[in-house]
Scaffold this active site. Sequence first.
Site, PDB file in Angstrom:
ATOM      1  N   CYS A  50     187.064 -10.326  90.784  1.00  0.00           N
ATOM      2  CA  CYS A  50     186.880  -9.103  91.446  1.00  0.00           C
ATOM      3  C   CYS A  50     188.077  -8.271  91.363  1.00  0.00           C
ATOM      4  CB  CYS A  50     186.434  -9.528  92.802  1.00  0.00           C
ATOM      5  SG  CYS A  50     187.596 -10.606  93.786  1.00  0.00           S
ATOM      6  N   ASN A  51     189.367  -8.948  91.142  1.00  0.00           N
ATOM      7  CA  ASN A  51     190.452  -8.037  91.107  1.00  0.00           C
ATOM      8  C   ASN A  51     191.165  -7.600  89.625  1.00  0.00           C
ATOM      9  OD1 ASN A  51     190.547  -7.643  93.825  1.00  0.00           O
ATOM     10  ND2 ASN A  51     191.512  -9.563  94.457  1.00  0.00           N
ATOM     11  N   GLN A 120     189.852 -19.444  88.161  1.00  0.00           N
ATOM     12  CA  GLN A 120     189.081 -18.227  87.288  1.00  0.00           C
ATOM     13  C   GLN A 120     189.617 -18.360  85.932  1.00  0.00           C
ATOM     14  OE1 GLN A 120     190.234 -15.254  90.264  1.00  0.00           O
ATOM     15  NE2 GLN A 120     188.268 -15.471  91.420  1.00  0.00           N
ATOM     16  N   GLY A 189     182.314 -11.839 118.007  1.00  0.00           N
ATOM     17  CA  GLY A 189     182.223 -10.834 117.018  1.00  0.00           C
ATOM     18  C   GLY A 189     181.669 -11.518 115.879  1.00  0.00           C
ATOM     19  N   ALA A 190     181.280 -10.684 115.056  1.00  0.00           N
ATOM     20  CA  ALA A 190     180.415 -11.268 113.659  1.00  0.00           C
ATOM     21  C   ALA A 190     180.964 -10.528 112.312  1.00  0.00           C
ATOM     22  CB  ALA A 190     179.071 -11.447 113.855  1.00  0.00           C
ATOM     23  N   GLY A 191     182.081  -9.732 112.366  1.00  0.00           N
ATOM     24  CA  GLY A 191     182.517  -8.999 111.488  1.00  0.00           C
ATOM     25  C   GLY A 191     183.406  -9.721 110.383  1.00  0.00           C
ATOM     26  N   CYS A 194     186.276 -12.162 111.758  1.00  0.00           N
ATOM     27  CA  CYS A 194     185.720 -13.436 112.434  1.00  0.00           C
ATOM     28  C   CYS A 194     185.098 -14.198 111.294  1.00  0.00           C
ATOM     29  CB  CYS A 194     184.767 -12.990 113.286  1.00  0.00           C
ATOM     30  SG  CYS A 194     185.169 -12.288 114.896  1.00  0.00           S
TER      31      CYS A 194
END
Length: 434
Positions: A50-51, A120, A189-191, A194
């Site tokens: 991804c990077n 990876q 919270g569920a962001g 968290c």
Amino acid sequence: MNIVVVGLSHKTASVDIREKVAFAPTQMEKPLRALLAIEDIAEAVIVSTCNRVEVYISTRDIAGGMARIKRFLADYHGISPEILEPHLYAHHGEAAIRHVFRVASSLDSMVVGEPQILGQIKTAYGYAAEFKTSGIILNRFLHKAFSVAKRVRTETKIASSAVSVSFAAVELARKIFGNLSDKTVMLIGAGEMCELAAKHFINNGVRGVMVTNRTYERAVKLAEEFEGKPVSFDDLFDQLHKADIVLSSTGATQFIIKPKDVEEVIRRRKLKPMFFIDIAVPRDIDPKVNDVENVYLYDMDDLQGVVASNLQQRAEEAKKAEAIIDEEIGQFHKWLSNLEVTPTIVALRSKFEETRKAELEKTLASWKDLPPDGAKRLEALTTAIVNKLLHPPTATLKRVGQGGRTDLYVDALRTLFELQTGESEAEELGELEE
């Protein structure tokens, strides 16, 4: 033969560019075989995360190899070269070796010291090995990169401290409670924050996780990921006494947990300690909660202090890692140079020896009155002449091999003396060096 690296990363390209040139991990055969079909590319490995997206090749043509990989990346993904080119970097020789060793050791990662990149690269190498697009050079190169990364992790503390807020929260909890195996965590919270914290807590062996959120469905979804228990936001204070660790990160504009709430919770817990972590901005928990007996409250400023301290520690450890890489670069570069030099020296000596023996046999066959020890003396004489003639070029090749600039000398000798160096000789050298 030269190692060439061309790619882009989070340092040179935004995510919208990176995703356009990413390769699907389950469909690597096609691009790998396409690379090997390109002129002067002998071996190829593709690393796609991804990077970063990077292509490693071995080639005799450095400039041509770089240009062909850049064109391949643009053509394969249907991107204009003018758009892609500014985001690409290209390395060869020692710079390429250093780059890959640093990447494998996580010195070039977004979070220095993270362990994922090594796995990876190993996966990428596995695909190249499966489809037979890597050979003696890239095989040895990447195995060396793996051993360098292992040395860095073993001999430094580059991965031993928290450098993210969510991980720092877990680190603080461990300092307060020690073993977390009998502790229960409540996430308010569920962001994303968290979720990351939940992963770190689970990885550190907490007994259980409870999740509450104003939108109950989101609490259910996050709880399911970690086999946790969803809690209705209305039931928060009825359930809070069951938690040893409370992490809060909501979008509330006012405090949702106040001292009087916590005092009641602590009474229900019979004064058993509680650890509150407030990573919300603005804060979710009234700072006065910290005054409640047996309650420990940390907010973003406290956690950022931990992160800053640990980042400084990692920077110091990174210096040690760079020294390890410097040492390993020299060893690998010597092997790579010898891979070119040794077969050439062997072929040159073999060519001279064949000529010496052939001419000596002709002379001995036509010499009628040869003294009894004549053949032995001529053998010694011709051998000495060949050795003296070969000493300067042999010494020069070995010297330039140590300096890393062998291709011009090797190519010149092979051309001038019409030398043939088989792949088996190179493979034999590779095996001897293992």
